[in-house]
Write a protein that holds these residues in place. Structure first.
Motif, PDB file in Angstrom:
ATOM      1  N   GLN A  78       0.768  -1.246  -0.013  1.00 60.23           N
ATOM      2  CA  GLN A  78       0.040  -0.078  -0.286  1.00 60.23           C
ATOM      3  C   GLN A  78       0.736   1.358  -0.143  1.00 60.23           C
ATOM      4  N   LYS A  79       2.081   1.005   0.384  1.00 64.33           N
ATOM      5  CA  LYS A  79       2.954   2.298   0.336  1.00 64.33           C
ATOM      6  C   LYS A  79       3.077   2.672  -1.130  1.00 64.33           C
ATOM      7  N   ALA A  80       3.329   1.640  -2.007  1.00 66.92           N
ATOM      8  CA  ALA A  80       3.421   1.953  -3.511  1.00 66.92           C
ATOM      9  C   ALA A  80       2.066   2.404  -4.038  1.00 66.92           C
ATOM     10  N   TYR A  81       1.068   1.671  -3.588  1.00 65.15           N
ATOM     11  CA  TYR A  81      -0.143   1.994  -4.168  1.00 65.15           C
ATOM     12  C   TYR A  81      -0.715   3.425  -3.895  1.00 65.15           C
ATOM     13  N   ARG A  82      -0.346   3.990  -2.615  1.00 69.78           N
ATOM     14  CA  ARG A  82      -0.707   5.232  -2.407  1.00 69.78           C
ATOM     15  C   ARG A  82       0.188   6.280  -2.403  1.00 69.78           C
ATOM     16  N   THR A  83       1.316   5.959  -3.503  1.00 71.10           N
ATOM     17  CA  THR A  83       2.159   6.982  -3.711  1.00 71.10           C
ATOM     18  C   THR A  83       1.464   7.852  -5.241  1.00 71.10           C
ATOM     19  N   ASP A  84       1.440   8.896  -4.930  1.00 68.86           N
ATOM     20  CA  ASP A  84       0.898   9.960  -6.273  1.00 68.86           C
ATOM     21  C   ASP A  84       2.032   9.869  -7.303  1.00 68.86           C
ATOM     22  N   VAL A  85       1.781   8.933  -8.456  1.00 66.68           N
ATOM     23  CA  VAL A  85       2.877   8.755  -9.503  1.00 66.68           C
ATOM     24  C   VAL A  85       2.468   9.449 -10.617  1.00 66.68           C
ATOM     25  N   ARG A  86       1.540  10.231 -10.500  1.00 67.34           N
ATOM     26  CA  ARG A  86       1.093  10.968 -11.641  1.00 67.34           C
ATOM     27  C   ARG A  86       2.119  11.968 -12.313  1.00 67.34           C
ATOM     28  N   ALA A  87       3.026  12.586 -11.439  1.00 65.86           N
ATOM     29  CA  ALA A  87       4.122  13.402 -12.119  1.00 65.86           C
ATOM     30  C   ALA A  87       5.226  12.471 -12.726  1.00 65.86           C
ATOM     31  N   LEU A  88       5.098  11.001 -12.440  1.00 65.17           N
ATOM     32  CA  LEU A  88       6.161  10.306 -13.024  1.00 65.17           C
ATOM     33  C   LEU A  88       5.785  10.074 -14.521  1.00 65.17           C
ATOM     34  N   VAL A  89       4.320   9.670 -14.436  1.00 63.62           N
ATOM     35  CA  VAL A  89       3.663   9.418 -15.822  1.00 63.62           C
ATOM     36  C   VAL A  89       3.650  10.780 -16.669  1.00 63.62           C
TER      37      VAL A  89
END
Ligand code: RM4
Ligand code: MN
Ligand code: MN
Length: 424
Positions: A374-385
């Protein structure tokens, strides 16, 4: 229409400072950020030719405006998508909805938009005008050899179209089954279907794959002849090494553990790839990630782990396709959302601390294992995309750019208000 790169660059410049701040924030916490960005850029998701028009339901269809009226215009639409997100570099055709009349010209047009042809899809669930036999009681399973032969010939025809376009796979989805107990002898239906599939398999070029898609029900409501992953796996194991099981996320009974299915098919080397969509009740074909993004993440977590164990190339060793279409949104915006949802789930799966997860599993530390996922799932990765898109020459905010550039308005001007795309 084609979107000029300078227009995308102009819009990116307006967003750049804000984007950089968000990107640096997330990047500080990611140890393998360059690797993640490279993988995101390589990852291309095929757009189905039947999703570019507004989908209907069995109660009606409300066509959108400026819909593509020809295969050429559908390719143009996928070109628009790809120029915005740089992640939709392939198109998947449904025959006979999209028969390429001049394959060389179609191939050249696609190449001009940076697109290749992904899996070809056959259709033996609808009768076509002028065909002598009817699929009312099935196609490859039919009790009448003449019907089976017609369906086999159609699939071989689809392979031929695919060869001309440079595709390398055929997806077979069958509506075959029965709606009432007693209608069908299950063993007979299985054996006839297997025999028909064998004839299609024999027509595959050496470097082609056959993807056998399963679906639990609909349009038949009592039994389906390729109903679940076990049945699909049974057929493909009997067919040979070029046959694989395709997972459409909407084709399971409620609450099925799809990630476990994915993990085991991958373990057996029999996972073909995906038809991505989301659903609440059945084969709803909703925008990917719109209902259950956690499930999508868990699927990608199994994919990344399983593919890495087998030394597979994430981008090219499985088929990644969207199969979603509905009746409310602008189809291009809907597809942009679907692609972004897939990229987010993939990026999050790449962030999972695998050694820590394995250690927690070995120690039976259930709480810690959940924390790690869940640490990974709750990371907001939109800026990576967004960063991956920016580096590839796409937009930081593809949907925002689509709206600001008034793409739909331009398409309506070009094509008119009353256009209808082929599809369901
Ligand atoms: C089916 C299945 C197939 C798709 C058709 C239109 O439910 O998902 O993949 O081609 O619908
Ligand atoms: Mn499908
Ligand atoms: Mn479906």
């Amino acid at each position: 229409m084609q979107i000029e790169k300078y227009k995308i660059d102009g819009l990116n410049n307006e967003l750049l400072a804000d984007h950089k701040r968000k990107f640096e924030f997330v990047a500080t916490d990611v140890t393998n950020v360059e690797d993640v960005l490279k993988k995101l850029q390589a990852f291309q998701i095929a757009i189905p030719s039947w999703a570019l028009g507004t989908g209907g339901t069995r109660f009606g269809r409300f066509s959108g405006k400026g819909e593509p009226g020809s295969l050429e215009e559908k390719i143009e639409d996928v070109g628009v998508l790809h120029s915005l997100n740089k992640s939709s570099g392939a198109i998947s055709l449904h025959i006979p909805w999209d028969i390429p009349k001049n394959a060389a010209a179609i191939k050249a047009l696609a190449a001009q938009h940076g697109l290749r042809f992904d899996a070809m899809n056959s259709n033996t669930f609808q009768d076509q005008p002028g065909s002598s036999e009817s699929y009312k009681f099935g196609s490859l399973q039919h009790v009448d050899k003449a019907v089976r032969d017609q369906a086999i010939a159609h699939n071989i025809e689809v392979i031929k179209h695919g060869i001309e376009l440079g595709s390398k796979s055929l997806t077979v989805w069958l509506a075959d089954g029965s709606s009432f107990p007693g209608q069908l002898n299950f063993r007979g239906a299985f054996e006839r279907t297997l025999d028909s599939l064998k004839q299609i398999y024999a027509a595959l070029p050496a470097d082609w794959k056959l993807y056998l898609e399963y679906k639990c029900y609909e349009p038949n409501f009592y039994s389906t002849t390729v109903a679940d992953w076990g049945q699909s796996l049974l057929y493909v194991s009997k067919l040979g090494p070029k046959a694989y099981t395709l997972v459409d996320l909407g084709h399971h009974l409620p609450n099925a553990n799809i990630e476990q299915i994915v993990s085991l098919l991958l373990m057996e080397g029999r996972l073909a790839g995906f038809h991505f969509n989301d659903s609440k009740y059945g084969d709803d074909d909703l925008t990917v990630g719109s209902i259950n993004p956690y499930q999508l993440f868990l699927i990608f977590n199994e994919l990344v782990e399983g593919m890495d164990v087998r030394g597979m190339d994430h981008a090219n060793d499985l088929g990644w396709m969207i199969d979603a279409s509905h009746n409310l949104k602008d189809p291009i915006e809907d597809l942009l959302q679907s692609v972004q949802a897939i990229q987010i789930a993939y990026a999050q799966a790449l962030l999972v601390d695998k050694p820590a997860l394995q250690a927690a599993q070995k120690a039976n530390d259930v709480a810690l294992a959940q924390e790690i996922l869940q640490k990974a799932y709750r990371t907001d990765v939109r800026a990576l995309v967004s960063e991956a898109s920016l580096r590839a020459g796409g937009a930081i905010d593809p949907i925002g750019a689509y709206r600001k550039l008034q793409v739909r308005e331009n398409l309506i001007k070009e094509r008119g208000e009353k256009t209808v795309a082929t599809g369901l």
